[in-house]
Design a protein around this motif. Structure first.
Motif, PDB file in Angstrom:
ATOM      1  N   ASP A  52       1.558  -2.019 -16.292  1.00 51.04           N
ATOM      2  CA  ASP A  52       1.064  -1.164 -15.202  1.00 51.04           C
ATOM      3  C   ASP A  52      -0.446  -0.858 -15.657  1.00 51.04           C
ATOM      4  N   PHE A  53      -1.316  -1.461 -14.985  1.00 52.24           N
ATOM      5  CA  PHE A  53      -2.586  -1.307 -15.153  1.00 52.24           C
ATOM      6  C   PHE A  53      -3.389  -0.947 -13.934  1.00 52.24           C
ATOM      7  N   ARG A  54      -2.430   0.038 -13.085  1.00 49.86           N
ATOM      8  CA  ARG A  54      -3.026   0.444 -11.898  1.00 49.86           C
ATOM      9  C   ARG A  54      -4.144   1.700 -12.011  1.00 49.86           C
ATOM     10  N   GLY A  55      -3.833   2.305 -13.090  1.00 51.09           N
ATOM     11  CA  GLY A  55      -4.904   3.497 -13.380  1.00 51.09           C
ATOM     12  C   GLY A  55      -4.447   4.745 -12.473  1.00 51.09           C
ATOM     13  N   GLY A  56      -3.326   4.898 -11.823  1.00 52.40           N
ATOM     14  CA  GLY A  56      -2.918   6.005 -11.093  1.00 52.40           C
ATOM     15  C   GLY A  56      -1.897   6.886 -11.550  1.00 52.40           C
ATOM     16  N   PRO A  57      -1.419   7.748 -10.824  1.00 46.63           N
ATOM     17  CA  PRO A  57      -0.327   8.638 -11.360  1.00 46.63           C
ATOM     18  C   PRO A  57       0.995   8.145 -11.238  1.00 46.63           C
ATOM     19  N   ALA A  58       1.070   6.939 -10.477  1.00 45.33           N
ATOM     20  CA  ALA A  58       2.672   6.777 -10.120  1.00 45.33           C
ATOM     21  C   ALA A  58       3.103   5.932 -11.159  1.00 45.33           C
ATOM     22  N   GLY A  59       4.574   6.122 -11.303  1.00 44.76           N
ATOM     23  CA  GLY A  59       5.330   5.671 -12.464  1.00 44.76           C
ATOM     24  C   GLY A  59       5.930   4.226 -11.531  1.00 44.76           C
ATOM     25  N   TRP A  60       6.843   3.587 -12.180  1.00 46.79           N
ATOM     26  CA  TRP A  60       7.652   2.602 -11.643  1.00 46.79           C
ATOM     27  C   TRP A  60       8.995   2.393 -11.935  1.00 46.79           C
ATOM     28  N   SER A  61       9.840   1.542 -11.191  1.00 45.45           N
ATOM     29  CA  SER A  61      11.122   1.253 -11.593  1.00 45.45           C
ATOM     30  C   SER A  61      11.481   0.029 -11.336  1.00 45.45           C
ATOM     31  N   LEU A  62      12.217  -0.783 -12.538  1.00 42.25           N
ATOM     32  CA  LEU A  62      12.685  -2.116 -12.617  1.00 42.25           C
ATOM     33  C   LEU A  62      14.249  -2.087 -12.266  1.00 42.25           C
ATOM     34  N   THR A  63      14.432  -2.669 -11.003  1.00 39.09           N
ATOM     35  CA  THR A  63      16.214  -2.518 -10.958  1.00 39.09           C
ATOM     36  C   THR A  63      16.620  -4.117 -10.893  1.00 39.09           C
ATOM     37  N   GLY A  64      17.849  -4.035 -10.950  1.00 42.52           N
ATOM     38  CA  GLY A  64      18.430  -5.600 -11.029  1.00 42.52           C
ATOM     39  C   GLY A  64      19.701  -5.647 -10.327  1.00 42.52           C
ATOM     40  N   LYS A  65      20.097  -6.747  -9.608  1.00 38.74           N
ATOM     41  CA  LYS A  65      21.418  -6.733  -8.737  1.00 38.74           C
ATOM     42  C   LYS A  65      21.916  -8.264  -8.892  1.00 38.74           C
TER      43      LYS A  65
END
Length: 440
Positions: free
Chosen positions: A339-352
């Motif tokens: 995550d090299f966006r440099g902003g305040p947002a997090g992320w989520s990694l999901t699977g199905k």
């Protein structure tokens, strides 16, 4: 002494009546129980009229289990209704053969969501000795969560269908419905996807210049804050605008902070990626004259992207033997998230995962569970959080995530132990399913 013909009729009536009250054993494997408990309830069972047996009023002991006690609205929940102790025993001295009975039934929903879930079991039972106790049996079904909150599950009516000499049904009803609650799940609201977006009239400007901001996807009538960003920090340059009836905005933001790297727009009192848009890149060009004898030094830090890569695209899980009822285990190939966006947002990694298929049969997707793990590379602003252990299934589950934060980003590695619950008598073969990972 009665006639041989009358004796045969009595024997057949007794045989048919006894068979109609027998029940199946086994059935599909039950999902993991949450706070499920056995409950007792009075039951009225009616044999076929010509069987010559009176109705049986007895007590049924049953249990409801689910594969997910904390679903979200829109999720599919698998339900298992297990009759631990049926309301009656075999009333005759005749032995009953194996694999003649198929149960069906209803699970009653209450609380935040009401209705009935239809469940069914397999045609599979052990032999039942004369005057012996009927075995336990299980029935399975699914329902879609439509409302958030606490949802109760109670055992309902069930029916025993027999295929022995004749096709017969013996319905068993709950005398005082609903039966006691056996399981309770708590459903969370599932917020809709964030479709908010903004664009700027210019990508740069002098200190104090106004940049036009237009956007869409906001809540109609909501107050939207426009703000400058300096990396992961909000600057003092802010403005507000009210979204129109279509959720669109059109305004301008005066940007004076020389460290500005982008512009965001959001609903509420503070930045939140779930109700915000951006950041969109913007640079303040410092056009102030350079004093005589001085040199102006300028550099730029360019924002990167959110990306993932995996160590491989195939996993060979352990072999199990037919009839063993063991789990096939393995390990997910490690996944690297950057995550090299440099902003305040997090992320989520999901699977199905899809169903596991082979020429000889199928293992459903809800039989695959995982135990996620996640590590954070030293120096990363965010800390990775592993998802909860449990079923992956076709609806999906979270492998890892990071929260929104004032300063977010970094490098992370996610992995998981895999376990496929293979039913004991699954036909021999090589079964394959596709596990799809999504980063957002």
């Amino acid at each position: 002494m009665g006639s041989p013909r009358r004796s045969r009729r009595r024997r057949w009536a007794s045989l048919l009546g006894a068979t109609a009250l027998a029940v199946t054993a086994g059935g599909a494997l039950a999902g993991p129980a949450g706070a499920a408990v056995n409950v007792d309830f009075p039951t009225h069972c009616v044999p076929p009229p010509f069987a010559g047996l009176p109705p049986i009023d007895g007590t049924t002991t049953a249990r409801i289990t689910v594969d997910n006690t904390s679903p979200e609205v829109g999720d599919t929940v698998a339900v298992t209704y297990t009759v631990v102790t049926p309301a009656a025993n075999n009333p005759t001295a005749l032995d009953l053969p194996a694999d003649i009975m198929t149960p069906t039934g209803l699970v009653t929903l209450g609380g935040a969501q009401t209705g009935n879930v239809t469940v069914a079991g397999l045609r599979s039972n052990p032999p039942v000795p004369g005057l012996g106790a009927f075995p336990s049996f299980s029935m399975n079904g699914t329902f879609t969560v439509t409302s958030p909150g606490a949802i109760t599950l109670s055992p309902g009516d069930y029916n025993i269908h027999t295929s022995y000499i004749l096709e017969l049904d013996t319905p068993c009803t709950v005398i005082n419905p609903p039966a006691p609650v056996s399981e309770t799940i708590t459903a969370a609201a599932n917020p809709p996807a964030n479709t908010r977006a903004i664009s700027l009239g210019s990508a740069s400007g002098a200190p104090g210049a106004a940049v036009a901001v237009t956007g869409s996807g906001f809540t109609p009538g909501a107050t939207v804050t426009l703000a400058g960003r300096s990396g992961a920090t909000q600057t003092a340059d802010t403005a507000s605008v009210v979204a129109n009836g279509q959720g669109n905005i059109s305004s301008s933001l005066v940007v004076s902070d020389l460290t500005t790297t982008g512009v965001v727009a959001y609903e509420g009192s503070a930045w939140n990626s779930a109700v915000g848009a951006g950041p969109v890149a913007y640079v303040v060009i410092n056009d102030q004259p350079i004093p005589e004898g001085s040199q102006k030094l300028t550099t730029a830090v360019r924002a990167g992207i959110l990306s993932m890569s995996q160590a491989g695209d195939a996993v060979t899980m352990s072999t199990v033997d037919v009839g063993s009822g063991q789990a096939s285990t393995g390990a997910l190939n490690p996944v690297t998230v950057k995550d090299f966006r440099g902003g305040p947002a997090g992320w989520s990694l999901t699977g199905k995962v899809t169903d596991f298929s082979a020429s000889g049969g199928k293992i459903t997707a809800d039989k695959l569970s995982w135990t996620p793990a996640c590590t954070t590379k030293a120096g990363s602003p965010s800390t990775c959080q592993a998802g909860s252990p449990g079923v992956v299934g076709s609806a999906g589950a979270t492998l890892a995530s990071t929260p929104d934060a004032t300063v977010a980003g970094g490098e992370f590695t996610a992995s998981a132990g895999l376990s496929l619950d293979v039913p004991a008598f699954t036909p021999a073969g090589t079964y394959s399913g596709i596990l799809t990972l999504t980063l957002s």
